[in-house]
Design a protein around this motif. Structure first.
Motif, PDB file in Angstrom:
ATOM      1  N   VAL A  52       0.844  -1.193   0.000  1.00 32.12           N
ATOM      2  CA  VAL A  52       0.000   0.000   0.000  1.00 32.12           C
ATOM      3  C   VAL A  52       0.881   1.245   0.000  1.00 32.12           C
ATOM      4  CG1 VAL A  52      -2.086  -1.054   0.942  1.00 32.12           C
ATOM      5  CG2 VAL A  52      -0.355  -0.206   2.530  1.00 32.12           C
ATOM      6  N   ASP A  53       0.788   2.017  -1.084  1.00 32.47           N
ATOM      7  CA  ASP A  53       1.542   3.266  -1.221  1.00 32.47           C
ATOM      8  C   ASP A  53       0.608   4.365  -0.754  1.00 32.47           C
ATOM      9  OD1 ASP A  53       2.712   5.617  -2.121  1.00 32.47           O
ATOM     10  OD2 ASP A  53       3.257   4.821  -4.085  1.00 32.47           O
ATOM     11  N   THR A  54       0.786   4.767   0.511  1.00 29.87           N
ATOM     12  CA  THR A  54      -0.195   5.647   1.144  1.00 29.87           C
ATOM     13  C   THR A  54       0.209   7.108   1.001  1.00 29.87           C
ATOM     14  OG1 THR A  54       0.948   5.531   3.284  1.00 29.87           O
ATOM     15  CG2 THR A  54      -0.756   3.881   2.850  1.00 29.87           C
ATOM     16  N   TRP A  55      -0.617   7.875   0.312  1.00 30.88           N
ATOM     17  CA  TRP A  55      -0.360   9.307   0.196  1.00 30.88           C
ATOM     18  C   TRP A  55      -1.214  10.063   1.197  1.00 30.88           C
ATOM     19  CZ3 TRP A  55      -3.972  13.112  -1.081  1.00 30.88           C
ATOM     20  CH2 TRP A  55      -3.444  14.410  -1.101  1.00 30.88           C
ATOM     21  N   TRP A  56      -0.569  10.864   2.013  1.00 30.16           N
ATOM     22  CA  TRP A  56      -1.291  11.717   2.961  1.00 30.16           C
ATOM     23  C   TRP A  56      -0.326  12.751   3.512  1.00 30.16           C
ATOM     24  CZ3 TRP A  56      -0.942  10.753   8.624  1.00 30.16           C
ATOM     25  CH2 TRP A  56      -0.035   9.745   8.962  1.00 30.16           C
ATOM     26  N   GLN A  57      -0.753  13.524   4.489  1.00 26.87           N
ATOM     27  CA  GLN A  57       0.036  14.647   4.988  1.00 26.87           C
ATOM     28  C   GLN A  57      -0.224  14.859   6.479  1.00 26.87           C
ATOM     29  OE1 GLN A  57      -2.120  17.515   2.391  1.00 26.87           O
ATOM     30  NE2 GLN A  57      -0.180  17.677   1.271  1.00 26.87           N
ATOM     31  N   THR A  58       0.670  15.598   7.118  1.00 25.90           N
ATOM     32  CA  THR A  58       0.450  15.975   8.518  1.00 25.90           C
ATOM     33  C   THR A  58      -0.954  16.576   8.667  1.00 25.90           C
ATOM     34  OG1 THR A  58       2.798  16.491   8.659  1.00 25.90           O
ATOM     35  CG2 THR A  58       1.413  17.319  10.440  1.00 25.90           C
ATOM     36  N   GLU A  59      -1.324  17.360   7.688  1.00 29.97           N
ATOM     37  CA  GLU A  59      -2.606  18.066   7.728  1.00 29.97           C
ATOM     38  C   GLU A  59      -3.810  17.136   7.630  1.00 29.97           C
ATOM     39  OE1 GLU A  59       0.001  18.718   5.853  1.00 29.97           O
ATOM     40  OE2 GLU A  59       0.338  20.862   5.611  1.00 29.97           O
TER      41      GLU A  59
ATOM     42  N   TRP B 217      -1.360   9.394  -9.381  1.00 27.36           N
ATOM     43  CA  TRP B 217       0.097   9.369  -9.191  1.00 27.36           C
ATOM     44  C   TRP B 217       0.505  10.714  -8.628  1.00 27.36           C
ATOM     45  CZ3 TRP B 217       3.027   5.132 -11.227  1.00 27.36           C
ATOM     46  CH2 TRP B 217       2.247   4.203 -11.942  1.00 27.36           C
ATOM     47  N   ILE B 218       1.092  10.714  -7.461  1.00 26.78           N
ATOM     48  CA  ILE B 218       1.536  11.979  -6.867  1.00 26.78           C
ATOM     49  C   ILE B 218       2.859  12.356  -7.537  1.00 26.78           C
ATOM     50  CG2 ILE B 218       2.210  13.138  -4.725  1.00 26.78           C
ATOM     51  CD1 ILE B 218      -0.741  12.149  -4.815  1.00 26.78           C
ATOM     52  N   THR B 219       2.935  13.590  -8.052  1.00 29.24           N
ATOM     53  CA  THR B 219       4.156  13.981  -8.762  1.00 29.24           C
ATOM     54  C   THR B 219       5.083  14.839  -7.899  1.00 29.24           C
ATOM     55  OG1 THR B 219       2.862  15.777  -9.709  1.00 29.24           O
ATOM     56  CG2 THR B 219       3.181  13.834 -11.071  1.00 29.24           C
ATOM     57  N   GLY B 220       4.686  15.141  -6.668  1.00 31.97           N
ATOM     58  CA  GLY B 220       5.551  15.920  -5.777  1.00 31.97           C
ATOM     59  C   GLY B 220       4.989  17.302  -5.515  1.00 31.97           C
ATOM     60  N   ARG B 221       5.674  18.036  -4.655  1.00 32.45           N
ATOM     61  CA  ARG B 221       5.183  19.339  -4.218  1.00 32.45           C
ATOM     62  C   ARG B 221       5.232  20.351  -5.352  1.00 32.45           C
ATOM     63  NH1 ARG B 221       2.897  19.293   0.988  1.00 32.45           N
ATOM     64  NH2 ARG B 221       3.025  21.540   0.722  1.00 32.45           N
ATOM     65  N   VAL B 222       4.239  21.194  -5.396  1.00 30.27           N
ATOM     66  CA  VAL B 222       4.246  22.275  -6.375  1.00 30.27           C
ATOM     67  C   VAL B 222       4.640  23.599  -5.711  1.00 30.27           C
ATOM     68  CG1 VAL B 222       2.558  21.192  -7.881  1.00 30.27           C
ATOM     69  CG2 VAL B 222       1.758  22.689  -6.052  1.00 30.27           C
TER      70      VAL B 222
ATOM     71  N   HIS C 219      11.267  13.383   4.934  1.00 28.69           N
ATOM     72  CA  HIS C 219      10.997  14.453   5.889  1.00 28.69           C
ATOM     73  C   HIS C 219      10.700  15.740   5.141  1.00 28.69           C
ATOM     74  CE1 HIS C 219      12.193  11.741   8.896  1.00 28.69           C
ATOM     75  NE2 HIS C 219      13.489  11.860   8.741  1.00 28.69           N
ATOM     76  N   ARG C 220       9.673  16.401   5.601  1.00 27.54           N
ATOM     77  CA  ARG C 220       9.253  17.620   4.967  1.00 27.54           C
ATOM     78  C   ARG C 220      10.104  18.785   5.414  1.00 27.54           C
ATOM     79  NH1 ARG C 220       2.901  18.591   5.270  1.00 27.54           N
ATOM     80  NH2 ARG C 220       3.168  20.803   5.012  1.00 27.54           N
ATOM     81  N   MET C 221      10.539  19.583   4.461  1.00 30.93           N
ATOM     82  CA  MET C 221      11.443  20.676   4.795  1.00 30.93           C
ATOM     83  C   MET C 221      11.033  21.888   3.972  1.00 30.93           C
ATOM     84  SD  MET C 221      14.148  21.476   6.506  1.00 30.93           S
ATOM     85  CE  MET C 221      13.990  19.928   7.336  1.00 30.93           C
TER      86      MET C 221
HETATM   87  C1  WTA Z   1       4.591  13.644   0.322  1.00 29.92           C
HETATM   88  C2  WTA Z   1       3.681  12.416   5.724  1.00 29.92           C
HETATM   89  C3  WTA Z   1       4.097  10.535  -2.804  1.00 29.92           C
HETATM   90  C4  WTA Z   1       3.642  14.636  -0.340  1.00 29.92           C
HETATM   91  C5  WTA Z   1       2.534  11.422   5.927  1.00 29.92           C
HETATM   92  C6  WTA Z   1       2.931  15.241   0.855  1.00 29.92           C
HETATM   93  C7  WTA Z   1       3.954  11.430  -0.674  1.00 29.92           C
HETATM   94  C8  WTA Z   1       3.999  15.277   1.910  1.00 29.92           C
HETATM   95  C9  WTA Z   1       3.414  10.220  -0.187  1.00 29.92           C
HETATM   96  C10 WTA Z   1       3.460  15.240   3.300  1.00 29.92           C
HETATM   97  C11 WTA Z   1       3.247   9.138  -1.118  1.00 29.92           C
HETATM   98  C12 WTA Z   1       3.523  11.650   1.442  1.00 29.92           C
HETATM   99  N1  WTA Z   1       3.601   9.352  -2.396  1.00 29.92           N
HETATM  100  N2  WTA Z   1       4.286  11.582  -1.972  1.00 29.92           N
HETATM  101  N3  WTA Z   1       2.775   7.946  -0.746  1.00 29.92           N
HETATM  102  N4  WTA Z   1       3.156  10.393   1.130  1.00 29.92           N
HETATM  103  N5  WTA Z   1       4.025  12.285   0.370  1.00 29.92           N
HETATM  104  O1  WTA Z   1       3.297  16.093   6.204  1.00 29.92           O
HETATM  105  O2  WTA Z   1       4.396  15.593  -1.022  1.00 29.92           O
HETATM  106  O3  WTA Z   1       5.429  14.752   6.492  1.00 29.92           O
HETATM  107  O4  WTA Z   1       2.401  16.516   0.589  1.00 29.92           O
HETATM  108  O5  WTA Z   1       3.222  13.688   5.948  1.00 29.92           O
HETATM  109  O6  WTA Z   1       4.795  14.115   1.650  1.00 29.92           O
HETATM  110  O7  WTA Z   1       4.480  15.076   4.249  1.00 29.92           O
HETATM  111  P1  WTA Z   1       4.139  14.946   5.786  1.00 29.92           P
END
Ligand code: WTA
Length: 653
Positions: free
Chosen positions: A412-419, A515-520, A529-531
Motif C-alpha cells: 500500500v503506497d499511502t499518500w497523505w500529509q500531517t494536515e 500518481w503523486i508527482t511531488g510538491r508544487v 521528511h518535509r522541509m
Molecule cells: C509527500 C507524511 C508521494 C507529499 C505522511 C505530501 C507522498 C507530503 C506520499 C506530506 C506518497 C507523502 N507518495 N508523496 N505515498 N506520502 N508524500 O506532512 O508531497 O510529512 O504533501 O506527511 O509528503 O508530508 P508529511
C-alpha cells in the motif's frame, strides 16, 4: 529517479482478496456511499469509537474563505486515551499493546500489555496533573522512541492536555521555537536518546532550549540511559521517582469532539513551521478506520510502522490508530542499519510482524546494501507492506515486493500529509491491482480534484495532470494553525477557492488512478521528511558571512531529494571549503541534522527579476541539471548570472 505513469499492475492473490476487509465490489459501493451522503456514512463509521455522550451531528464544514470552519461530531464527547486503552481492558487486558524493541538488539526488549499500559498512562497523567497541567494546556514531548513517549501522548489525551511532539533530531533552537509557539507548560524529555549505537543528549538540548523560553516552563525527565545530566532545582522533575509515588487511578477527562488533541509543527512553503491542530473525535475515527482498512489489520496481527512519533505517521499509525483498534503495535528505538542492514528484517522475524510500514528512502538505502541482509531472515509472517512520505520509484517498489515480500504481499503506497491526519489515497490491498509508484485510489469520503495550476479550472477526464485539491472535508482533517487561523485559511483555502489545496501535483492516468508527482510549492521532501526551503534559507542568512541564500531540492538517489543551496557571501568574505563545512554545521545547529545542506554553490549573483524577486524556477532547473528547459530568462535584471551559475554548478556526487 523516474516515475512512469503507466506500468504493470499487480493484483492481490485470490486468497488475500477473499479474506480482506474490503474487496473491489465493497470498495466501489462504500466509496460511492461515502461521497453521496457523507453524513450517513461517517455517522455510521463514527460508531467504531466509544463516545461518552453520543453525537447527533456529523459533518458541519465551511470551506469559504474568511469563514473556514471544520467540525465533525461536534456535540459528541469522548476520551481518546479511554478509546485506546480502557475499552480494551475487559476483552484483551493481557494482550500485548506495545512491543518495544531497543536500539541495541542485545538490550532487553519489552512487551507491554493493555493492563500495564493503563497503569503507566494513568500514572504519567497524574504526574502531569501534579505539575499543574490541566485540560487545554500544552505539553511538548521531546523524547526517544521509548514506551514513555507513547505514555506521554496518551496521558495528555487522558487529562485533556494538548501534546506537541518535537522530533528528537531537532536542535535546541527548533525546540525552543516550538515550546514558545505553543506556549507549553511542560517539556517531557529523557536523559539521552540512543540511536544507531550513539546517544543524543536530549536533556542537555532541552536545557539549552529552556534558556530561551519562559522560566515557568517545567521539565519532566524520563530516565533512559542513566547518562548524567545537569539538574535545575525547581524546574526539572524526575519522572521515574514521581511515577513510583503516583496513583494509578486517573479517570479519563470528558472531551468535546472538537477539543484539540495535539498540535504538530510542520514545514510549509513560506515562513516558519506551523502548528497543525488536530482535534479529538474526527481524528480518532479516521486514524482507526484507515489503520484497519488500509493495512487490512486483523485481530492478533503484529503491526509495525517504523516512523518516529515525532512525525504524524507515528502519531496515527504507531500510537492512535493501532491502539484504538486494540492492536499490538511495535515501537522501534533504533535505525534500519544498526548493528547491520538486516535489523528491520531481524525484528520482523523476531516478532512475526504481519504488516510492515516504512518510507521509500529506507527501502532504497537497504536495497543498496544487497539482498543478503534480507535473505538470511524468515519473513514468512509478513502479509502486507506499506510505504509513506514520498513517491516510491519502481526499482525500489519491485525490490520491496520481490525481495522483502516474496512476491506475496500487497504494497500500500499511502499518500497523505500531517494536515490530513490519515491516508487520503492508497490502494486498498484486497480491492486494487497495484501499480508501482501509484497511490491509486481515494479513501472513503475523499474526493480528489485535479486543477489547472494557473486558472484553477477543474481538469476533467483521465490521462490528465495538474494540482491536487480535495473537494470536501473528512473527519481527520486539520482544523486550524495553532494561534493563526488566518494562516490556515491562506495556506489551504485561498489559492483554489472552495477546495482544500494539498500543495502536491498529481496525474490521473488513463484508468483513473492517481500518481503523486511531488510538491508544487517550496516544500522539499528529504528522506521522507518535509522541509521548507524558506526555513533553511533563513537559517543560512542568519550566519554573519552570508548575504543571501536560495535553497532548492534536487534529485537524490537515496534521499529522494537533496538540499541544494546557492549562497551569496557578504562583501569581502572568501569562499572556502572550511566555510562550506561551517555553514553545514551551522544549519544542523539551527534546525537539526535533517536540514543539513547536501550541496552548497557559491553564487556571486542570483537570478532576479527587475523587481528583485529571486527566480527560483531557474535555480531549481540548474540544480536538477536540466539546463535545456530554463524557460524565459528575458525578465531577469541580469541574464548573465544564469550562465555563471551553470558554469559553476555543483556536481551531483
Ligand atoms: C509527500 C507524511 C508521494 C507529499 C505522511 C505530501 C507522498 C507530503 C506520499 C506530506 C506518497 C507523502 N507518495 N508523496 N505515498 N506520502 N508524500 O506532512 O508531497 O510529512 O504533501 O506527511 O509528503 O508530508 P508529511
Amino acid at each position: 529517479m523516474s516515475i512512469p505513469h503507466k506500468s504493470a499492475a499487480f493484483a492481490p492473490t485470490e486468497e488475500f482478496v477473499s479474506n480482506a476487509h474490503v474487496d473491489a465490489a465493497k470498495y466501489d459501493s462504500m466509496y460511492a456511499a461515502s461521497i453521496a451522503d457523507p453524513d450517513a456514512f461517517w455517522g455510521e463509521h463514527g460508531k467504531r469509537i466509544d463516545w461518552m455522550k453520543p453525537y447527533t451531528q456529523v459533518k458541519d464544514v465551511n470551506y469559504a474563505l474568511g469563514n473556514v470552519s471544520i467540525n465533525w461530531y461536534a456535540d459528541g464527547t469522548l476520551n481518546v486515551s479511554a478509546n485506546c486503552i480502557d475499552r480494551h481492558l475487559a476483552t484483551r487486558g493481557d494482550q500485548t499493546a506495545i512491543i518495544w524493541e531497543p536500539d541495541s538488539p542485545t538490550d532487553e526488549a519489552l512487551q507491554i500489555t493493555y493492563k500495564q499500559l493503563h497503569v503507566s498512562v494513568s500514572k504519567m497523567a497524574n504526574v502531569l496533573k501534579g505539575l499543574g497541567v490541566g485540560k487545554g494546556d500544552r505539553v511538548v514531548i521531546y523524547m526517544p522512541m521509548i514506551p514513555e513517549a507513547a505514555y506521554a501522548m496518551l496521558a495528555c489525551a487522558r487529562i485533556g492536555a494538548i501534546h506537541s511532539i518535537v522530533f528528537a533530531g531537532f536542535s535546541p533552537d527548533a525546540l525552543a521555537a516550538r515550546v514558545n509557539g505553543s506556549e507549553a507548560k511542560v517539556v517531557i524529555t529523557a536523559d539521552e536518546a540512543p540511536r544507531g549505537g550513539r546517544n543524543t543528549p536530549l536533556k542537555s538540548n532541552a536545557d539549552q532550549a529552556l534558556l530561551h523560553t519562559s522560566d515557568k516552563v517545567k521539565c519532566l525527565v524520563v530516565k533512559r540511559t542513566g547518562g548524567q545530566t545537569t539538574w535545575v532545582e525547581g524546574r526539572d522533575y524526575d519522572y521515574n521517582a514521581l511515577a513510583t509515588e503516583a496513583s494509578a487511578d486517573c479517570p479519563p477527562e470528558e472531551m468535546n469532539a472538537e477539543d484539540p488533541l495535539f498540535v504538530l509543527y510542520t514545514s510549509g512553503s513560506t515562513g516558519m513551521p506551523k502548528g497543525v491542530v488536530h482535534t479529538t473525535g474526527g481524528y480518532i475515527v479516521y486514524a482507526s478506520m484507515t489503520h484497519e482498512i488500509t493495512f487490512d489489520y486483523k485481530e492478533g496481527d503484529v503491526f509495525w510502522c517504523t516512523a518516529d512519533v515525532g512525525w504524524v505517521t507515528g502519531h496515527s499509525y504507531i500510537v492512535y490508530g493501532p491502539l484504538a483498534n486494540g492492536a499490538t503495535t511495535l515501537m522501534f528505538e533504533g535505525v534500519p542499519t544498526y548493528p547491520d542492514a538486516s535489523r528491520f528484517w531481524q525484528v520482523c522475524e523476531k516478532y512475526k510482524v504481519a504488516q510492515f510500514y516504512t518510507a521509500p528512502t529506507a527501502i532504497r538505502a537497504l536495497m543498496a546494501q544487497g539482498d543478503e541482509f534480507v535473505k538470511g531472515t524468515d519473513l514468512s509472517s509478513l502479509k502486507l507492506l506499506g510505504t509513506v512520505g514520498e513517491p516510491i520509484n519502481p526499482e525500489a517498489w519491485n525490490w520491496y515486493n520481490e525481495v522483502v515480500g516474496g512476491g506475496n504481499c500487497p504494497i500500500v503506497d499511502t499518500w497523505w500529509q500531517t494536515e490530513t491526519g490519515g491516508h487520503l489515497m492508497t490502494p486498498l490491498p484486497g480491492a486494487h491491482a497495484m501499480k508501482p509508484g501509484s497511490a491509486m485510489k481515494p479513501f472513503f469520503g475523499i474526493e480528489p480534484v485535479v486543477l489547472e495550476p494557473a486558472t484553477g479550472e477543474i481538469v476533467e477526464g483521465n490521462d490528465v495532470e495538474g494540482v491536487l485539491c480535495i473537494k470536501d472535508s473528512w473527519p481527520g482533517q486539520m482544523r486550524s494553525v495553532w494561534g493563526d487561523h488566518e494562516r490556515f485559511e491562506k495556506t489551504y483555502f485561498a489559492d483554489y477557492e472552495g477546495y482544500y489545496f494539498t500543495g502536491d501535483g498529481c496525474k490521473r492516468d488513463a484508468d483513473g488512478d492517481y500518481w503523486i508527482t511531488g510538491r508544487v510549492d517550496d516544500v522539499i521532501n528529504v528522506s521522507g521528511h518535509r522541509m521548507g526551503t524558506a526555513e533553511v534559507e533563513s537559517a543560512l542568512v542568519a550566519h554573519p558571512k552570508v548575504a543571501e541564500a536560495a535553497v532548492v531540492g534536487y534529485p537524490h538517489d537515496i534521499k529522494g531529494q537533496g538540499i541544494y543551496c546557492y549562497i551569496t557571501l557578504m562583501n569581502g568574505e572568501v569562499a572556502t571549503e572550511e566555510l562550506r563545512f561551517e555553514l553545514r554545521k551551522w544549519v544542523r545547529t539551527e534546525i537539526g541534522p535533517i536540514a543539513s545542506p547536501d550541496l552548497i554553490q557559491w553564487a556571486p549573483g542570483l537570478p532576479k527579476t527587475r523587481s528583485g524577486k529571486i527566480m527560483r524556477r531557474i535555480l531549481r532547473k540548474i540544480a536538477e541539471n536540466d539546463f535545456g528547459a530554463l524557460g524565459d530568462t528575458s525578465t531577469l535584471a541580469d541574464p548573465s548570472v544564469v550562465e555563471e551559475l551553470i558554469k559553476n554548478r555543483m556536481v551531483i556526487p
